[in-house]
Design a protein around this motif. Structure first.
Motif, short mmCIF file in Angstrom:
data_model
loop_
_atom_site.label_atom_id
_atom_site.label_comp_id
_atom_site.label_asym_id
_atom_site.label_seq_id
_atom_site.Cartn_x
_atom_site.Cartn_y
_atom_site.Cartn_z
N PHE A 158 0.83 -1.21 0.00
CA PHE A 158 0.00 0.00 0.00
C PHE A 158 0.86 1.26 0.00
O PHE A 158 0.48 2.26 -0.58
CB PHE A 158 -0.94 -0.01 1.20
N PHE A 159 2.01 1.18 0.64
CA PHE A 159 2.93 2.32 0.57
C PHE A 159 3.29 2.62 -0.88
O PHE A 159 3.21 3.76 -1.34
CB PHE A 159 4.20 2.02 1.37
N GLY A 160 3.70 1.55 -1.58
CA GLY A 160 4.03 1.75 -2.98
C GLY A 160 2.81 2.18 -3.78
O GLY A 160 2.87 3.04 -4.66
N TRP A 161 1.72 1.60 -3.42
CA TRP A 161 0.46 1.83 -4.11
C TRP A 161 0.10 3.31 -4.08
O TRP A 161 -0.22 3.92 -5.09
CB TRP A 161 -0.59 1.01 -3.37
N GLU A 162 0.16 3.89 -2.87
CA GLU A 162 -0.12 5.32 -2.77
C GLU A 162 1.03 6.12 -3.33
O GLU A 162 0.84 7.24 -3.80
CB GLU A 162 -0.37 5.71 -1.31
N GLY A 163 2.22 5.53 -3.27
CA GLY A 163 3.36 6.23 -3.87
C GLY A 163 3.15 6.44 -5.35
O GLY A 163 3.35 7.54 -5.86
N VAL A 164 2.71 5.40 -6.06
CA VAL A 164 2.48 5.61 -7.49
C VAL A 164 1.33 6.58 -7.70
O VAL A 164 1.36 7.39 -8.64
CB VAL A 164 2.25 4.28 -8.26
N GLY A 165 0.34 6.51 -6.83
CA GLY A 165 -0.75 7.47 -6.96
C GLY A 165 -0.25 8.89 -6.82
O GLY A 165 -0.57 9.77 -7.63
N LEU A 166 0.57 9.07 -5.81
CA LEU A 166 1.12 10.39 -5.57
C LEU A 166 1.98 10.85 -6.73
O LEU A 166 1.87 11.98 -7.22
CB LEU A 166 1.95 10.32 -4.28
N ALA A 167 2.83 9.95 -7.19
CA ALA A 167 3.71 10.31 -8.30
C ALA A 167 2.89 10.61 -9.54
O ALA A 167 3.19 11.55 -10.28
CB ALA A 167 4.69 9.17 -8.57
#
Lengths: 494, 517, 101, 698, 170
Positions: free
Chosen positions: D153-162
């Motif tokens: 989920f960290f990565g998941w939101e990271g890609v969302g943020l990016a």
């Protein structure tokens, strides 16, 4: 037989002598203006009296709240507490008048009347006989009628005095009437005996006993400013010379409570009826109407007058729940003591403002924080203390009062509502206290600082130390109040 | 450290007059550094005490109402740390902002008072510096009192002591708002005073009920089994209502947008992140810990109330044009999360609620500071007049985005670590109780996070992105005094987001203990 | 003694009522003073009557105090009237209403 | 504790590095930018880019170094302590699935980064660009290599943020950066989006999926007490409990909701089109390597788990049905819209969504068939091939945009002469997308999907199959349309105007065409060995599923087939329909757009039905407008109503001014009783006396 | 049962009380008030309290009423004969009076003192004197203070300051 060194007698002797002597000196000296001379004498007399009370306390010569005696006076801690409070108020008034009376005539009589009224105020609390109480009550009242109307050129002062006089005379008549009934029922004027007589009263006479109690409530309620006996109060406070207002609000008003505790509460405890509800209703009415009426006021004195009506309501909470919670009377006494200082200080501050700026209208007080910083600061502190904001002394007594109402909640279904009404009113009161603060500090242009009367500053500083000091560390006062509070039970009957 | 907590509370109180005098005599900068030094020292004391586990101190006070004590346990330490950390770094921020306000007000007064207009500029400038010195002295003195009041509240060990500090933080707050606020600052100051005092007195009612029933006001003596059920319920409701005003939950929230909008920004940045959350602390301490059985009955109402607040605050934030009012509504919404978390009545949910306090403190602190930078540098707070500022003030923009992400609960900011555990708790209870209501609440809570995201992103878009209006062409980045605190908080947010155990490991054992898990 | 206690008391109650009426209705300050005197006297009747029927000396004592105090009150009241009259040339209490609200 | 920290195996280092390196690069890039600011050499101007590419290469090499492990179907599982108070650990899980995915992501990202050095040349916000690109890649690799859902989920939101940051990269909202046709409205909603709006839309819309995912994650966490994939499969007691409460399928469906959001599946597909406001390199990255693939990867990650649980007797068929149908609907929905859209990037975006739909369909169908690995392999194979050709297509489209300066295909035309290389590479990649038989990866992977769907043998197989084939037809058609509009026909007025103004239409720079050239060549190159590639993948996954999840795959003898020998093992029906779909779609496309035998505009306008369909498709099935109405306009309207009529009146006025007024009014009343006339006071006094007495007596 | 003297006194007292309040002329009003006070002295005599009765006559009828009379004569003539009152307030006042009378009367009548009579000898007024000096002596001192204070205060109030100031200025 009363000991000649007992506190009330000594106070009576000191203040009475000085009070009589001052006008005589004035006549002998054939001069009018020497205000400071008489003020100093009066001040000295009051200090000596206060010192004597303190001395008696420190030497444990004072009995813990005895309340009853076979004599007309009793030297107990209850009276001692009032003596201290009233003497402090009288000191405030004297010191606060110092600058005020410079501009007015007949200072000798003025101070003399203050001293005489002080005797009355002190002795009411010490009285254990209805006659004594009545006479002391009148000794307190009559000089204050004159003091309120003392500024002869001022129509407001005169009007205030007239209204005050009318109500005062009516209520003393009512008190006599009440005394007559209670005397008729019990065959004695000694409070202890009256109460004892009430406790063994024939049931058919009970309505009469209640009638007498009702008349006492009305008669003393007038001084306390209870709704609906309050209407003279704002007018009089507004019109009276400000130092005298301080005396009225902080002093005579409290004496009403002293008398009420001596007679009404104790008497009613004995009558053992669901009477307290009446006091409860009066309390709620009093504080609500007082606070609501205060909100719209344009005049600082008048606003404070209404506020003192409201405070009568708070104090009455303690009386109303007194038989059901030991905290009730403690809270009342505590608040009486605090209120004497807080209101006294507030009105003395007003006196200072009137003396230097000659205004009491709130709109003209804009920027007071800059013009008279110490007075304004003291006023704000006293206002916040009145509102019950910690850590000021006023908070603790309100805490005790509301606490007592809740404490009584276990046996008295309506008592918690008193506390609720009380806290809501407390919150409401902050609206106008805050309003004054706002006017003084946040409005107005860049006014220049004016010179503040030194005597007023002295009072302010004393009061601020009192309020903040006992606010942070209230323990001594709580102990003292506890010591001075009568325990309401029949065991104390003589 | 002997008397560490006493020092932490009393030093600011005692040294406030010194700060005033320093401000008057030596000007704002020394006063700022002095205040900063005091708060830094006390913050270190607090953190040091927090590291050593539970710390308790007791001092004699009144016989009637119990003793004067300080207690820092798993519940109090995150609150205490956040309060003082924020207070400390906001001291730095205060200086440029408050100078801006002082100059502004000085000019205003000069305009009102035409007598000063004819004087030469030399005299005027000395008048100005005098004015600024006096005001900054007063400001920092009040600031210290304010910080002290907040800390005292969370460390109190006695109902009355709690109340006293609760009110103490109100008074300097009132003066700070009424003296240096924006707009109708006096009216709003009074509104603040009136609302929160009303809440406080209702709170007091609850305290008294408990205190007199138990016979003692000390936390240590409070034991629910001694309190009759109806009284416990009554007092819990009174306490909840009283603290609800502080928390600005739905129906009692209306003071908050005014006050946060009007308060000087450093104070907004303390009010919103640090102060209103103390309401949640109160609920934790007084209801969750002391009245667990009553709490179990009330929890569902907290849950619903929190949920309504979350959604309502978010929806209202969408409608705001004033940037600080928007943030204020956002705070309301976030306080809804806290209450929601408390309503979950599970270890995870309660932990989440407290964690939300921490992250909200960080995130909202940054965002309010951002608003302050904009007010100082751009001179407007109306979102519709802003735009495209990201290129003009990159550090502020980056920090604001991190702050917004923290509020939104996007990893790796600390917000996520508050939110997921909060919702895990909500879901846990919903499953355990098999309650459809709670499950729906959980779902709506998640929807509220989307709402949160919407208004924050929209705000960022309108403030920092898009076309730059012409009048903003010359806008500059704020000074280091202003950006550095934001950067510190932003960094803290990310550290906490990646390693939340800093707080979890103190909160979770406490919450488990409270719920008896 | 042929009269019953209740007779005296009823007279006293009647006087009390009249006094209250006078206070609540009359606007002339001097008349209001009359009314107050009537009430005090009503109380005095009560005191003496009770004192007689108990029998006890206290009632008379208090009545004496009451009379004396009433005298003092009247003196104060009259002096206030004189001051007011000097200022307004009037004794109508309804004109004294600058303090209100 | 200490030992656990020490448990950071050396062998696992490369797996950790795969995602840590891009993040590290992101962190140091601002610093590099600061340092190189004062140096004016040519190198230093691009310093940030070189750093980014260098780190990306290192990361990718780390990923590549793990390929042997994948081939042996081994795995690296390494954990470090994280949230100890909840017993949660951070870790990496490098199994064949994630290793292959990491390589796909790594290499394609690497090429896109190289492309970016040319594409983004001279942009003044280049530092931010590199920062977010690296952050994007790092987040994606984090998703791929995480061993637990929370970390995912960290990565998941990271890609969302990016994606948020990159889609709205040109945050100044210049006109040229918008997408859509200016002034065009659909149901009153403006079909014209600024970059900042698009970024916000993408972030919020994917967040809707994310909250579903977090809800699902939390459900599983509450029952299993862990987020770790290994732990979840290790002890399946939790699943039994969850099934008994009917929560297992909802939990996984909610997690799939996250994938729906990130992979732009129906009904959360609408953000993808507006995401075209970002730089084309970003589009390529989103569509080929990161973001949208994350959803597919997640389904591939949890799919076997669900299936394994199903095999253990806990049925979770609904999950797969939902996945399959969502995929199928998305595939058709977006493909139809791609047929009419005038913007080249949007056509590609639609196409991506549609192709992702295929992958989802395959992964869903896999779970519905008894041979899980078939669909699984097919879906994953398509992911790989799609990554290659779509990255290539996007980068080529980026070159076109770069050169032509317009995003509309109608502003292009006849470019095959000027831009030969791009023309050639685009054909190669386009054929991959169309699924040109036998030579492209696209063909093999699509065929595998067809076969998997066809052979799955569940009740939905035929409808799904029909949709798949229909979509294939459409895909071929719109690809031809795109090629035709861009490279054939006459030069558009726009180009003529540009040439008149002195612009020379030329080939893109070296750093730009090389990356997409490589990928286009790979599309064909791997296509040529596609079948063996598929078999290799198949083999790997059989072992993987067996080892990790205990999913057995039965080896069955190849049936006698009418197909030639090299196609043995393929399903003839699938093969046939695949060929037919290509033929029909490409043929139609040729007729309309390359041969220009029929004027498409006239054709559409000739008939009210065609016109209606065209408009319906062009208006995106009205889905976007409806979503805006329901979820933006209506809530805002509602909020405004509440704000005006509740917050401002009932609460604000009622509780502040109104309350104040009420108090002041009562104050006036009370003051009114204070008349100043003593009679009235005395009257009240007398009445009060009575009142008190009566109160006492009663 | 009340005897004739009592009834006559009652009529005089109450009648003159009403007259004192209601007569148009203040002077006649004051004289009527004297009647009331005298009537009350009569009651005191009936109650075997001659000392109080004498005191009443001396203090009230002798001094207070005369004081009032003088004051009345001091004010303007038209004020003496002006009767100023509001109609509505008058009715309300009468209502209040009746309610007070009836309710208090009912309370008294309803209670046990209704039929109380006594045959005991009256109190010797020497007892009163003894009371004064033994029991009530502090009250007596206070009484003195009251009178002293009141007299000086009333004098200060009643003094014409403008005249004095003039004198002093001279």
């Amino acid at each position: 037989m009363l000991e000649i060194t007992s506190t009330p007698l000594v106070i009576m002797a000191i203040l009475g002598t000085v009070g009589i002597i001052i006008p005589i000196i004035s006549i002998a000296r054939k001069e009018q203006g020497s205000n400071s001379f008489y003020a100093v004498i009066a001040f000295a007399a009051l200090i000596v009296s206060l010192g004597y009370v303190g001395y008696q306390f420190l030497n444990d010569n004072i009995a813990p709240a005895a309340l009853f005696s076979e004599d007309v006076l009793v030297d107990d801690a209850f009276g001692g507490l009032f003596a201290i409070a009233m003497l402090i108020v009288a000191l405030f008034t004297t010191v606060g008048s110092f600058n005020y009376m410079r501009k007015h005539n007949s200072p000798a009589v003025y101070y003399s009347l203050i001293l005489l009224a002080t005797i009355g105020m002190v002795l009411v609390a010490y009285s254990t006989d209805l006659v004594m109480l009545f006479v002391a009550w009148e000794l307190m009242s009559l000089p204050t009628y004159i003091l309120v109307g003392f500024i002869k050129k001022n129509p407001s002062s005169n009007e205030a005095a007239l209204k005050y006089f009318l109500f005062g005379a009516l209520s003393s008549a009512i008190i006599v009437y009440g005394i007559s009934i209670s005397y008729g029922l019990t065959g004695s004027t000694n409070i202890g005996e009256v109460i004892q007589g009430y406790s063994t009263l024939d049931p058919s006479l009970l309505p009469l006993a209640l009638l007498s109690v009702g008349m006492f409530i009305a008669g003393f309620g007038f001084k306390m400013g209870l709704v609906p006996f309050h209407q003279w109060l704002p007018d009089t406070y507004e019109g009276a010379p400000p130092p005298i207002t301080s005396l009225l609000a902080a002093g005579t008003k409290k004496v009403g409570f002293a008398a009420a505790i001596r007679i009404i509460v104790l008497g009613m405890v004995v009558l053992n009826l669901d009477w307290t509800l009446a006091l409860g209703i009066l309390a709620v009415m009093t504080m609500t109407i007082g606070n609501i009426a205060a909100i719209m006021q344009k005049n600082l004195t008048r606003m404070l007058a209404y506020s003192s009506i409201a405070h009568a309501g708070y104090i009455l909470i303690g009386l109303a729940v007194a038989p059901h919670s030991s905290l009730g009377l403690q809270g009342s006494l505590y608040h009486i003591l605090n209120h004497a200082v807080m209101k006294g200080m507030a009105f003395i501050a007003v006196a200072g403002i009137v003396t230097t700026l000659a205004v009491t209208n709130l709109d003209k007080l804009k920027g007071l924080g800059r013009r008279m910083p110490i007075t304004a600061l003291a006023l704000v502190i006293s206002l916040f203390a009145l509102a019950g904001v910690p850590p000021l002394s006023g908070f603790w007594s309100k805490l005790m009062l509301f606490g007592s109402a809740l404490d009584a909640g276990s046996t008295l279904w309506w008592a918690p509502w008193l506390a609720i009404a009380g806290v809501l009113n407390s919150a409401l009161s902050l609206a106008y206290y805050g309003w004054i603060t706002r006017k003084m500090y946040f409005e107005g242009e860049t006014e220049k600082r004016v010179k503040e009367p030194k005597s007023i500053i002295a009072v302010m500083i004393f009061s601020m130390i009192f309020l903040i000091g006992f606010g942070v560390y209230p323990e001594p006062l709580i102990q003292f109040v506890e010591f001075a509070t009568p325990v309401l039970s029949l065991d104390f009957m003589p | 450290m002997e008397y560490a907590l006493l020092q932490a509370v009393v030093l600011p109180l005692l040294l406030a007059p010194v700060a005033y005098i320093i401000g008057r005599k030596a000007g704002p900068t020394p006063a700022m550094w002095f205040t900063f030094a005091i708060l830094l020292y006390t913050t270190i004391l607090i953190i040091n005490a927090a590291l050593s586990g539970t710390v308790e101190e007791h001092y004699p006070w009144t016989s009637q109402f119990g003793e004067f004590g300080f207690l820092m346990d798993g519940l109090a330490s995150p609150f205490a740390i956040m309060i003082y950390v924020l207070s400390t770094i906001l001291v730095l921020y205060s200086k440029p902002y408050m100078l801006h306000i002082f100059h502004h007000q000085f000019e205003e007064e000069q305009n009102i008072n035409p007598s000063a207009s004819g004087q030469t500029s030399v005299i005027e400038s000395s008048a100005l510096s005098n004015y600024v010195n006096t005001k900054s002295g007063l400001y920092f003195a009040l600031y210290l009192l304010f910080a002290m009041g907040m800390l005292g509240t969370v460390l109190a060990t006695n109902l009355i002591e709690f109340f006293v500090f609760f009110e103490i933080m109100l008074i300097p707050g009132f003066f700070l708002v009424a003296l240096w606020g924006a707009g109708q600052r006096r009216k709003i100051g009074l509104m603040f005073l009136f609302w929160t005092h009303s809440g406080a007195v209702v709170l007091l009612l609850g305290f008294l009920m408990i205190g007199f029933t138990v016979g003692s006001f000390d936390f240590a003596d409070i034991n629910e089994s001694e309190i009759p059920q109806d009284i416990a319920m009554f007092s819990a409701v009174a306490i909840a209502l009283g603290l609800g005003v502080k928390l600005a939950v739905f129906m009692f929230h209306i003071w908050l947008p005014y006050v946060h909008g009007a308060a000087p920004t450093p104070i907004s940045a303390l009010l919103s992140p640090a102060m209103i959350g103390i309401g949640a602390y109160g609920i934790f301490r007084l209801i969750v810990e002391f009245l667990p059985a009553t709490f179990a009955d009330l929890a569902i109402w907290f849950y619903i109330w929190g949920l309504v607040t979350m959604i309502y605050g978010g929806a209202m934030a969408l409608m705001q044009d004033d940037i600080k009012r928007l943030l204020a509504y956002s705070s309301i919404s976030q306080m809804g999360y806290l209450l929601f978390g408390i309503g979950t009545i599970s270890v995870l949910g309660l932990t989440g609620a407290e964690m939300m306090y921490v992250t909200h403190a960080i995130g909202k602190g940054i965002l309010f500071m951002m608003a302050g930078v904009i007010i100082v540098k751009v001179g407007t707070r109306s979102i519709s007049k802003l735009g495209g500022l990201a290129g003009k003030m990159p550090i502020t923009a980056v920090c604001a985005v991190i702050g917004a992400l923290t509020i939104m609960g996007i990893p790796p900011t600390s917000g996520f670590m508050g939110e997921w555990i909060l919702f895990a708790g909500a879901l846990e209870t919903a499953i355990e109780e098999g309650s459809t209501l709670r499950a729906v609440g959980f779902g709506l809570g998640l929807v509220a996070t989307v709402l949160t995201m919407s208004y924050l992103l929209w705000m960022l878009k309108r403030v920092f992105f898009g076309k730059t209006p012409e009048h903003l062409e010359n806008v500059k980045e704020g000074s280091w005094y202003m950006t550095a605190p934001m950067m510190v908080l932003a960094g803290f947010s990310i550290v906490l987001g990646i390693y939340p155990d800093i707080f979890y490991k103190t909160i979770i054992p406490y919450m488990s203990g409270v719920l008896g898990v | 003694m042929t009269n019953e206690l209740i007779d005296f008391i009823l007279v006293s109650v009647a006087l009390l009522g009249i006094g209250i009426y006078g206070l609540a209705v009359k606007r002339n300050f001097i008349r209001m003073l009359f009314a107050i005197e009537i009430i005090i006297n009503a109380a005095n009747i009560n005191l003496v009557a009770f004192g007689r029927f108990l029998p006890h000396s206290g009632g008379q004592t208090l009545a004496l105090f009451s009379i004396a105090i009433a005298a003092a009150e009247v003196a104060v009241g009259l002096s206030l009237i004189i001051v007011a009259y000097r200022m307004y040339q009037n004794v109508d209490i309804a004109d004294f209403r600058s303090l209100k609200g | 504790m200490a030992t656990e920290l020490m448990g950071f195996e050396i062998g696992a280092t490369s797996a950790w590095l795969v995602w840590i390196l891009p993040f590290a690069a992101a962190l140091i890039i601002p610093g590099i930018a600061k340092l190189s600011k004062n140096v004016t050499s040519n190198f230093s101007k691009n310093a940030t880019g070189y750093v980014a590419i260098g780190f990306a290469l290192m990361s990718t090499l780390s990923a590549a170094s793990m390929i042997p492990i994948a081939l042996e179907a081994g795995e690296i599982h390494n954990q470090i302590p994280w949230i100890e108070s909840l017993g949660l650990k951070a870790g990496i899980l490098a199994d064949p699935l994630s290793i292959i995915m990491a390589n796909v992501v790594g290499w394609i990202s690497f090429l896109i980064l190289i492309y970016s050095t040319g594409y983004m040349k001279g942009d003044k916000d280049i530092t931010r660009f590199w920062f977010w690109m690296m952050f994007f890649i790092g987040s994606m690799q984090l998703i791929v290599l995480s061993d637990n859902l929370l970390q995912v989920f960290f990565g998941w939101e990271g890609v969302g943020l990016a994606s948020y940051a990159l889609i709205s990269f040109w945050y100044r909202d210049k006109k040229k950066d918008h997408v859509g046709t200016e002034g065009r409205t659909v149901l009153g909603m403006l079909d014209y989006y600024s970059p900042t709006h698009a970024g916000m839309k993408a972030f919020i819309m994917t967040k809707v999926g994310d909250v579903m995912m977090i809800a699902g994650m939390l459900l599983i966490f509450l029952f299993a007490g862990t987020f770790g994939f290994k732990e979840l499969i290790g002890d399946t007691e939790w699943a039994v409990t969850m099934t008994s409460q009917g929560l297992l399928v909802p939990a996984f469906v909610l997690i799939f909701g996250g994938a729906v959001g990130k992979s732009a599946q129906f009904p959360l597909n609408e953000w993808l089109l507006e995401a075209m406001t970002g730089p084309t390199a970003v589009s390529a990255l989103i569509h080929a390597a990161t973001m949208v693939k994350a959803g597919v990867f997640l389904v591939a990650r949890i799919g076997p788990l669900v299936f394994a649980l199903g095999a253990a007797g806990i049925l979770a068929d609904q999950f797969f049905e939902i996945v399959a149908w969502v995929g199928a609907i998305t595939a058709l929905l977006l493909a139809t819209q791609a047929m009419v859209n005038p913007e080249i990037k949007k056509v590609l975006a639609y196409s991506t969504g549609s192709q992702i739909g295929y992958m989802m369909m395959a992964l869903g169908v896999a779970g519905l068939s008894y041979q899980y690995v078939d669909g699984y392999t097919a879906g994953f194979f398509h992911l790989i091939s799609h990554a290659m050709f779509k990255a290539s297509l996007f980068m080529a489209a980026g070159s076109l945009l770069h050169v032509v300066g317009s995003r509309f295909m109608t502003d292009m035309g006849g470019l095959r002469k000027q831009m030969k290389k791009t023309y050639a590479f685009m054909w190669a990649a386009g054929l991959g997308l169309m699924g040109a038989p036998f030579i492209t990866t696209g063909f093999w992977s699509k065929d595998a999907i067809f076969a998997a769907v066809y052979e799955s043998g569940n009740e939905w197989a035929m409808p799904l199959y029909a949709i798949a084939v229909l979509t294939a037809v459409i895909t071929a058609f719109y690809t031809m349309r795109m090629m035709g509009l861009v490279f054939f026909g006459k030069k558009s007025k726009h180009i003529e105007k540009m040439e008149e103004e002195g612009h020379h239409i030329h080939e893109a720079s070296l750093s730009m065409w090389i990356p997409y050239g490589i990928l286009a060549v790979l599309t064909i190159g791997i296509g040529l060995i596609g079948l063996s590639m598929e078999e290799g993948l198949h083999h790997t996954f059989v072992d993987y599923l067996e080892n990790s999840f205990g999913i057995h795959t039965e080896h069955y003898a190849i049936e006698a087939s009418i197909l030639p020998e090299f196609l043995q093992g393929l399903n003839p029906v699938a093969l046939g329909s695949s060929l037919a779909a290509f033929a029909i779609g490409a043929g139609l496309g040729y007729i309309f757009y390359i041969g220009r035998w029929v004027d498409p505009v006239k054709f559409v306008n000739s008939n009210i039905i065609f016109y209606g369909i065209h408009k319906f498709l062009l208006n995106r099935w009205y889905l976007n407008a409806i979503i805006y109405w329901c979820f933006v306009v209506a809530p805002l309207w509602l909020a405004r109503g509440v704000f005006r009529y509740f917050e401002k009146t009932a609460i604000d006025y009622g509780m502040n001014d109104g309350f104040q007024k009420a108090v002041l009014w009562s104050a006036k009343v009370v003051q009114g009783t204070q008349t100043g006339v003593s009679q009235s006071y005395l009257f009240v006094f007398g009445a009060g006396l009575l009142f008190v007495v009566l109160m006492l007596l009663i | 049962m009340a005897d004739a003297t009592f009834l006559a006194l009652t009529v005089i007292t109450i009648g003159s009380a009403i007259a004192a309040l209601e007569m148009r002329s203040l002077i006649y009003g004051s004289i009527a008030l004297m009647g009331t006070l005298g009537g009350i002295a009569g009651f005191f005599l009936l109650l075997d309290a001659p000392f109080v009765a004498l005191f009443q006559l001396a203090v009230y009828v002798g001094s207070i009423a005369v004081l009032i009379l003088f004051t009345v004569m001091l004010v303007k003539r038209e004020l003496i004969f002006k009767k100023i009152e509001d109609k509505r307030r008058k009715f309300a006042g009468i209502g209040l009076m009746l309610v007070v009378m009836i309710s208090l009367g009912a309370v008294f009548l309803d209670s046990g003192i209704k039929t109380m009579i006594t045959d005991e000898p009256p109190v010797d007024f020497r007892d009163i004197g003894a009371d004064f000096v033994t029991y009530y002596w502090p009250a007596l001192i206070l009484m003195g203070l009251i009178l002293a204070g009141t007299v000086t205060g009333a004098l200060v109030l009643a003094r014409r300051e403008d005249v004095e100031n003039d004198q002093r200025a001279n």
